[in-house]
Design an enzyme around this catalytic site. Structure first.
Site, mmCIF file in Angstrom:
data_model
loop_
_atom_site.group_PDB
_atom_site.id
_atom_site.type_symbol
_atom_site.label_atom_id
_atom_site.label_comp_id
_atom_site.label_asym_id
_atom_site.label_seq_id
_atom_site.Cartn_x
_atom_site.Cartn_y
_atom_site.Cartn_z
ATOM 1 N N GLU A 41 0.806 -1.217 0.000
ATOM 2 C CA GLU A 41 0.000 0.000 0.000
ATOM 3 C C GLU A 41 0.839 1.267 0.000
ATOM 4 O O GLU A 41 0.473 2.269 0.634
ATOM 5 C CB GLU A 41 -1.012 -0.006 1.162
ATOM 6 C CG GLU A 41 -2.115 -1.035 0.985
ATOM 7 C CD GLU A 41 -3.358 -0.769 1.836
ATOM 8 O OE1 GLU A 41 -3.455 0.321 2.437
ATOM 9 O OE2 GLU A 41 -4.220 -1.659 1.891
ATOM 10 N N HIS A 43 -2.007 -1.602 10.435
ATOM 11 C CA HIS A 43 -1.498 -2.973 10.423
ATOM 12 C C HIS A 43 -0.287 -3.088 11.334
ATOM 13 O O HIS A 43 0.450 -2.112 11.533
ATOM 14 C CB HIS A 43 -1.075 -3.397 9.010
ATOM 15 C CG HIS A 43 -2.226 -3.680 8.089
ATOM 16 N ND1 HIS A 43 -2.470 -4.928 7.567
ATOM 17 C CD2 HIS A 43 -3.191 -2.874 7.593
ATOM 18 C CE1 HIS A 43 -3.533 -4.887 6.788
ATOM 19 N NE2 HIS A 43 -3.988 -3.645 6.784
#
Length: 661
Positions: free
Chosen positions: A368, A645
């Site tokens: 990402e 995360h």
């Protein structure tokens, strides 16, 4: 294979692409700012709680018409730029390979000389993280913002964590499993000046990660090079390892040190303050090259479980004040396997929740990293530690995939070792919002050493990001099928060895990334039983549907990212070490018997959270006489407040089966 160092094959296309993007960018930036102003994060909501309720509304009322007017004015230019930009993507290369140009700080070639496969083996450390560097308006839907600043801070934290000295405390006592920093009141360090033995008392104290300060490496690096030129083996000159042993059988007392000036070891058994029960061993591996301006601030304000060690090994006279005032080194504290196995007696490697990235991190895979400007800022920071980086991976427009792609794959790879080959493949079956990104897989081949017979020692690393939308089980299984095929094709196309006369010896094959399914959710049963897990081993997994007791989830609840209890690396580490803490701040596996809402049902949660970020390895296709084993596995909290995360890291030991000469 030729590695692409620029996105286009010639400068004319590069200039034309820059011109077209220059026309598009104002419209893109204004739209991003306009949408972002209507999507506040929980952090911003709390900041505005004390302000008059009308102030923010007034700002929106004033700025929205301005943004809209400028946006409309920029649309014609953006359309012209798009008409130029889109066809150019057919000539664009799938990635950009960046190598550190500063020869004074480049050490990739030196690393290749360290391992000749003549000893017992070598360990390699791999890290993976989803950093959520989307355009700011999209990142806000994950409750993170300020993408450009986050990218710089993420890079700074990673390289500060990886470049610290690796200091481990191993506790052999079967009765005492705690680590008390106060027990170590002094350390012994060998000083090799004028053939005299000197000692430096350096207290080990429990402290916060705020106190770590990276060394300016300019002088240190030059000193290292002078040491190598002066004589001795290259490995010995570079490593300069210091080992201090404290014997518990001597009632906690140490004798005068007897330093070995060749290998930098010192054994002590003379007077000292009482130590831990049993034997304790402190070993320090060399710090990697740290760049000028490295800051140790990791934005953590509370005491961590990991103690920080102040110690210096050098030439000449070093007094206590110098050690205390100039050198602040962070220690990575890990208990020995024999102690950690008290709960999980069948485990053969260390595992922990760490507030820092592992010291001596060799390879890093990120997901990402979608925003181009953020990718550049992240790359600049990572280049302070990693010499080789592959970024801006993916395709745009309609080139190479079935649907139009607005952003790249978001994959980024960083390495301390030279990259030999790289390849990228785009998943053609993305659905929904995921179809707008060129999600795929990046495959890399790196050289990590050579044998005395001049055979290259290589390793394979793959990084991927699968379909994210919940319920798209079929799509993810198809992507896993394609991933296996691409892995096999890449190995075959890049192999230059034959079984009879191998030119290369494969040391490891690692696969990591955000797979967007966990091993416990009932909705992910098909992915859990995929054939990929018959070829690649998951250190955290017992079998389909069952994780090991110590494994925790890697997906954080976005609503709690800025809570005081978890907004710093140390705080998040402490929270995740308790079951109740995990229930409050991790997203948990879904079940048909449970509602989708996590609030109000903490008592019914099972497991340790959704673990969707994986680190896998295989023993297939490696050099037959070598053995690969997991040495450490870590869940990392150092990016607390910067992403939703948890990064993961794994250290592999490649054993050659030979004895040290």
């Amino acid at each position: 294979m030729v590695l692409y160092t620029s996105p286009f094959p010639n400068s004319f296309l590069s200039v034309l692409h820059s011109f077209s993007w220059g026309l598009i960018f104002p419209c893109y930036w204004l739209a991003d700012r306009l949408v972002g102003s209507f999507v506040p994060t929980t952090y911003e909501k709390r900041q505005r709680a004390d302000d008059p309720c009308y102030f923010h509304a007034l700002c929106i009322i004033i700025t929205t018409p301005i943004y809209l007017a400028l946006l409309v004015a920029s649309l014609p230019f953006a359309l012209i730029g798009f008409l130029l930009w889109s066809p150019l993507q057919s000539a664009r290369r799938p990635y950009i390979y960046s190598r550190l140009e500063d020869k004074n700080h480049a050490n990739g070639a030196t690393l290749l000389t360290e391992w000749k496969a003549a000893g017992t083996g070598k360990s390699f450390c791999f890290g993976s993280a989803n950093v959520c560097l989307l355009p700011d308006s999209l990142a806000r839907f994950n409750n993170v913002f300020n993408t450009q600043s986050r990218a710089k801070e993420i890079g700074r934290r990673i390289r500060n964590g990886a470049s610290r000295p690796q200091i481990k405390i191993y506790i052999d006592s079967p009765t005492n499993t705690s680590i008390s920093a106060a027990s170590f009141s002094s350390l012994v360090s060998p000083q090799g000046g004028d053939n005299t033995n000197r000692t430096v008392n350096a207290g080990i104290k429990r402290t916060t990660s705020m106190e770590y300060k990276g060394d300016n490496s300019g002088s240190n690096n030059s000193e290292d090079r002078e040491d190598k030129a002066g004589g001795g083996e290259p490995n010995e000159a570079e490593e300069n390892t210091c080992i201090v042993r404290i014997n518990g059988e001597d009632n906690g007392h140490m004798s005068d040190p007897e330093p070995d000036t060749v290998n930098g070891q010192a054994h002590a058994s003379g007077p000292a303050e009482p130590s831990l029960e049993g034997d304790a061993e402190i070993s320090k591996t060399p710090n990697h090259k740290q760049k000028e301006g490295d800051s140790g601030s990791l934005d953590s304000y509370s005491a961590s479980r990991e103690s920080l060690v102040k110690v210096r090994v050098g030439d000449g006279t070093v007094d206590q004040s110098t050690v205390n005032n100039k050198l602040l080194y962070k220690a990575s504290i890990m208990k020995k396997t024999s102690v950690r196995k008290k709960k999980h007696t069948d485990e053969t490697f260390d595992h922990e929740i760490s507030a820092f990235f592992p010291a001596n991190l060799d390879f890093l895979c990120l997901q990402e990293v979608f925003d181009k400007r953020a990718a550049e800022k992240l790359k600049e920071q990572l280049h302070h530690y990693f010499e080789y980086i592959v970024y801006d991976v993916g395709v745009y427009s309609c080139h190479g995939c079935c649907s139009f792609k607005f952003v790249n794959s978001g994959l980024l790879f960083a390495s301390r070792y030279p990259v030999m080959d790289a390849a990228y493949h785009c998943y053609p079956n993305g659905r929904g919002m995921d179809s707008l990104a060129s999600k795929g897989a990046l495959f890399l081949k790196v050289q990590v050493g050579s044998t005395p017979q001049d055979q290259r020692i290589v390793g394979y690393i793959s990084c991927t990001h699968l379909q994210a939308i919940a319920g798209d089980t079929t799509v993810r299984c198809e992507q896993l099928d394609m991933l296996q095929d691409w892995l096999s094709e890449f190995r075959k196309s890049t192999s230059s060895s034959s079984t009879a006369n191998p030119e290369e010896l494969v040391a490891f094959d690692v696969l990591c990334g955000d797979l967007n399914f966990d091993n416990c959710s009932s909705e992910d049963k098909l992915e859990q039983q995929h054939s990929l897990f018959t070829h690649y081993k998951d250190p955290c997994r017992i079998g389909p549907g069952e994780d090991k007791p110590w494994a925790i989830g890697t997906l954080l609840d976005p609503e709690g990212l800025y809570d005081e209890e978890v907004c710093t690396p140390d705080n998040l580490q402490k929270v995740l070490e308790s079951e109740e803490g995990r229930k409050g701040y991790l997203v948990y596996p879904t079940s048909k018997n449970h509602s989708s809402s996590q609030k109000g049902r903490k008592a019914s949660l099972k497991g340790n959270g959704r673990r969707i970020d994986y680190m896998l390895y295989t023993e297939e296709g490696l050099y037959l006489e070598w053995k690969v084993e997991v040495e450490e596995f870590s869940f990392i909290t150092q990016l607390a407040g910067l992403t939703d995360h948890l990064p993961v890291a794994m250290r592999l030991m490649v054993s050659t089966g030979e004895e040290d000469p």
